[in-house]
Design a protein around this motif. Structure first.
Motif, PDB file in Angstrom:
ATOM      1  N   HIS A 285       1.166  -1.017   0.040  1.00  0.00           N
ATOM      2  CA  HIS A 285       0.227   0.401   0.572  1.00  0.00           C
ATOM      3  C   HIS A 285       0.736   1.463   0.411  1.00  0.00           C
ATOM      4  O   HIS A 285       2.024   1.243   0.194  1.00  0.00           O
ATOM      5  CB  HIS A 285      -1.078  -0.193   1.036  1.00  0.00           C
ATOM      6  N   GLU A 286       0.178   2.090  -0.355  1.00  0.00           N
ATOM      7  CA  GLU A 286       0.716   3.704  -0.466  1.00  0.00           C
ATOM      8  C   GLU A 286       0.344   4.639   0.860  1.00  0.00           C
ATOM      9  O   GLU A 286      -0.350   4.136   1.861  1.00  0.00           O
ATOM     10  CB  GLU A 286       0.563   4.244  -1.543  1.00  0.00           C
ATOM     11  N   LYS A 287       1.710   5.447   1.626  1.00  0.00           N
ATOM     12  CA  LYS A 287       1.412   6.154   2.880  1.00  0.00           C
ATOM     13  C   LYS A 287       0.098   6.516   2.264  1.00  0.00           C
ATOM     14  O   LYS A 287      -0.566   7.184   1.454  1.00  0.00           O
ATOM     15  CB  LYS A 287       2.164   7.303   2.506  1.00  0.00           C
TER      16      LYS A 287
ATOM     17  N   SER B 241       3.303   5.345   6.089  1.00  0.00           N
ATOM     18  CA  SER B 241       3.946   4.835   4.902  1.00  0.00           C
ATOM     19  C   SER B 241       3.767   3.781   4.031  1.00  0.00           C
ATOM     20  O   SER B 241       3.641   2.517   4.249  1.00  0.00           O
ATOM     21  CB  SER B 241       5.539   4.203   5.852  1.00  0.00           C
ATOM     22  N   ALA B 242       4.549   3.679   3.394  1.00  0.00           N
ATOM     23  CA  ALA B 242       4.330   2.786   2.255  1.00  0.00           C
ATOM     24  C   ALA B 242       4.849   1.876   2.081  1.00  0.00           C
ATOM     25  O   ALA B 242       5.907   1.832   2.893  1.00  0.00           O
ATOM     26  CB  ALA B 242       5.236   3.740   0.764  1.00  0.00           C
TER      27      ALA B 242
ATOM     28  N   ARG C 257      -0.402  -1.631  -6.049  1.00  0.00           N
ATOM     29  CA  ARG C 257      -0.652  -1.598  -4.511  1.00  0.00           C
ATOM     30  C   ARG C 257      -2.027  -0.714  -4.096  1.00  0.00           C
ATOM     31  O   ARG C 257      -2.318   0.377  -4.451  1.00  0.00           O
ATOM     32  CB  ARG C 257       1.054  -0.779  -4.074  1.00  0.00           C
ATOM     33  N   VAL C 258      -2.082  -0.881  -2.700  1.00  0.00           N
ATOM     34  CA  VAL C 258      -3.462  -0.250  -1.981  1.00  0.00           C
ATOM     35  C   VAL C 258      -3.394   1.321  -2.227  1.00  0.00           C
ATOM     36  O   VAL C 258      -1.773   1.709  -1.751  1.00  0.00           O
ATOM     37  CB  VAL C 258      -3.860  -0.580  -1.087  1.00  0.00           C
ATOM     38  N   GLY C 259      -3.574   2.398  -3.028  1.00  0.00           N
ATOM     39  CA  GLY C 259      -3.692   3.426  -3.061  1.00  0.00           C
ATOM     40  C   GLY C 259      -2.849   3.944  -4.259  1.00  0.00           C
ATOM     41  O   GLY C 259      -2.726   5.747  -3.956  1.00  0.00           O
ATOM     42  N   ALA C 260      -2.471   3.875  -4.853  1.00  0.00           N
ATOM     43  CA  ALA C 260      -1.269   3.334  -5.634  1.00  0.00           C
ATOM     44  C   ALA C 260      -1.932   3.826  -7.293  1.00  0.00           C
ATOM     45  O   ALA C 260      -2.674   3.422  -8.044  1.00  0.00           O
ATOM     46  CB  ALA C 260      -0.523   2.541  -5.633  1.00  0.00           C
ATOM     47  N   VAL C 261      -1.281   4.812  -8.185  1.00  0.00           N
ATOM     48  CA  VAL C 261      -1.984   4.682  -9.244  1.00  0.00           C
ATOM     49  C   VAL C 261      -0.610   4.380 -10.223  1.00  0.00           C
ATOM     50  O   VAL C 261      -1.798   3.106 -11.361  1.00  0.00           O
ATOM     51  CB  VAL C 261      -1.291   6.731 -10.223  1.00  0.00           C
ATOM     52  N   GLN C 262      -0.193   4.097 -10.561  1.00  0.00           N
ATOM     53  CA  GLN C 262       1.267   3.520 -11.540  1.00  0.00           C
ATOM     54  C   GLN C 262       1.344   2.376 -10.864  1.00  0.00           C
ATOM     55  O   GLN C 262       1.405   2.189  -9.604  1.00  0.00           O
ATOM     56  CB  GLN C 262       2.617   3.700 -11.115  1.00  0.00           C
ATOM     57  N   PRO C 263       0.430   0.971 -11.541  1.00  0.00           N
ATOM     58  CA  PRO C 263       1.475  -0.733 -11.378  1.00  0.00           C
ATOM     59  C   PRO C 263       2.894  -1.044 -11.227  1.00  0.00           C
ATOM     60  O   PRO C 263       3.883  -0.033 -12.444  1.00  0.00           O
ATOM     61  CB  PRO C 263       1.072  -1.891 -12.766  1.00  0.00           C
TER      62      PRO C 263
END
Length: 460
Positions: free
Chosen positions: A210-212, A220-221, A261-267
């Motif tokens: 996940h992202e922060k 934190s990420a 990641r959960v909350g991320a935009v880029q794979p």
């Protein structure tokens, strides 16, 4: 007495580990950080250092260079397994995931200290056969196991996704490890995850990271277990317990070779070979909408079936003797042997708990033995001769493995009773009610589920 230094900044974990090791005859010192350890102690005076990976100030891996010839065992959380593999490359003797099982910790510590003694006596001596440097051995010479071994050798040469089916206790994880060790990924990490042991609210974060700020508490990420297995193998045990949302993410990973990641935009692109296992009938669950049908067919590339122990009569005594030798060596009583009555009982008993039940029965017998003979009463599986055939006839394998609903028995072990009680009541009782009725905490209930391989009832 072996001297061990524990370096851990969390007081609860440090104190618990210290008590565990002192209780088992080790001389323990402890410190909160690398600087605290080096200021208070001469590291060369210890036989082993157990350190957390992430510490305030310097990381635990800094102790590897400072400790010269003293082995360093690194403790790490599941999400830091990739860092733990890096620690192995820096010279850590081994790593262990937190929260750790007490038996696993004691076994790992004993193996490291034993190898240190062997190396001191003979620097050219190879590592022990049961160390992590040794290859996984699946014992059994019956026709079904020979066919299984051939299929493992074939599938190991590919990167195909593998689905391992079989009842609890049949050795699905052993088969997965054998595939990994015989593959081209053998020198890369193998990350094992029990999907039934991780709460539904955390499973996506644990697998995909996940992202922060992605959710409350994400300060934190954090990378996930799939990233930790990059280049190697991911083993998802009890995949039938995976929530539907996580199944959708897993399907994309299998199709595209990337995760988000959960909350991320880029794979993030990853190179991971997936091996999954279950004791459930996934095809039937897919029909009922409890498992994604498209994911089922993505997993169903190569199927391996682990035969139940009751169908491996020719292997039962071979397994029993191997487990007896292992436990006898572990407990320093290597002259033990089975009486003819004990051998006959093991051969005829249906073993509803499969290989795991057999191994536990023999471990219990070795602990209780007061002479060099293992008798039927020590195995804890004794039944009346006239009811033995009735028990065998009563036990009928089901599509989804459940505890056999036998008549009241007085020879059940605590683990047998626990497993049967949970399986028979989890459909009508919550986890809190189960724990309260059993007189244990929810945490203890979860730990025993994990130990015995009892999946939680999926939420409807």
């Amino acid at each position: 007495m072996n001297r061990i230094l524990i370096v851990e900044d969390e007081n609860i974990i440090r104190s618990a580990l210290k008590r565990l090791l002192e209780k088992n005859g080790y001389d323990i010192s402890d410190a909160e950080s690398v600087s605290d350890a080096t200021e208070r102690f001469s590291l060369d005076n210890f036989d082993l250092i157990i350190s957390d990976l992430r510490l305030p100030g310097a990381p635990g891996t800094d102790l590897i260079g400072m400790a010269s010839n003293v082995p360093v065992l690194i403790m790490t959380s599941y999400a830091s397994l990739k860092s733990a593999v890096d620690a192995m490359k820096l010279g850590a003797v081994d790593y262990i995931a937190k929260p750790f099982d007490h038996d696993e910790m004691l076994k790992t510590v004993a193996a490291i200290l034993q190898q240190k003694e062997i190396a001191a006596a003979d620097p050219s001596a190879p590592p022990p056969a049961d160390s992590k440097d040794g290859k996984t051995q699946i014992i059994g010479s019956c026709r079904a196991m020979q066919e299984l071994d051939r299929r493992i050798q074939k599938v190991a040469r590919t990167d195909a996704t593998v689905l391992i089916l079989g009842e609890s206790g049949t050795g699905k994880e052993l088969a997965a490890r054998a595939i990994h060790e015989q593959s081209g990924r053998a020198n890369k990490p193998m990350v094992c995850v029990n999907c039934a042991a991780i709460p539904e609210t955390l499973i996506e974060s644990e697998l995909f990271g996940h992202e922060k700020g992605a959710f409350t508490g994400a300060t934190s990420a954090r990378s996930g277990l799939i990233e930790a297995a990059d280049g190697g193998t991911l083993f998802l045990d009890e995949i039938g317990e995976l929530p539907l949302e996580a199944q959708a993410r897993l399907l994309r990973f299998l199709q595209e070779g990337e995760i988000r990641r959960v909350g991320a935009v880029q794979p993030v692109t990853v190179d991971v070979r997936l091996i999954a296992a279950t004791h459930r009938d996934l095809k039937n669950r897919a029909r009922n909408g409890e498992f994604r049908e498209d994911l089922y067919y993505r997993l169903y590339v190569m199927e391996l079936r682990m035969p139940p122990l009751r169908d491996r009569e020719a292997d039962i005594l071979e397994l029993a003797r191997a487990f007896l030798a292992k436990q006898g060596e572990k407990l320093g009583c290597e002259q033990l042997s089975f009486t003819p009555d004990a051998l006959e009982l093991m051969r005829r008993y249906p073993w509803p708990g499969n290989v795991r039940e057999l191994e536990n029965a023999i471990e219990r017998a070795v602990i209780l033995a007061e002479c060099d003979r293992i008798t039927p009463d020590l195995l804890g599986i004794e039944v009346e001769p006239q009811s033995l055939s009735e028990l065998e006839a009563h036990y009928t394998p089901q599509p989804e493995v459940q505890a056999p609903r036998e008549q009241s028995r007085t020879d059940l072990s605590l683990d047998d009773y626990f497993q049967r009680f949970v399986l028979e009541n989890q459909d009508t009782m919550s986890e809190t009610e189960l724990a309260k009725t059993l007189g244990i905490s929810r945490k203890s209930l979860w730990e025993r589920r994990q130990k015995l391989g009892i999946p939680r009832k999926p939420k409807g």
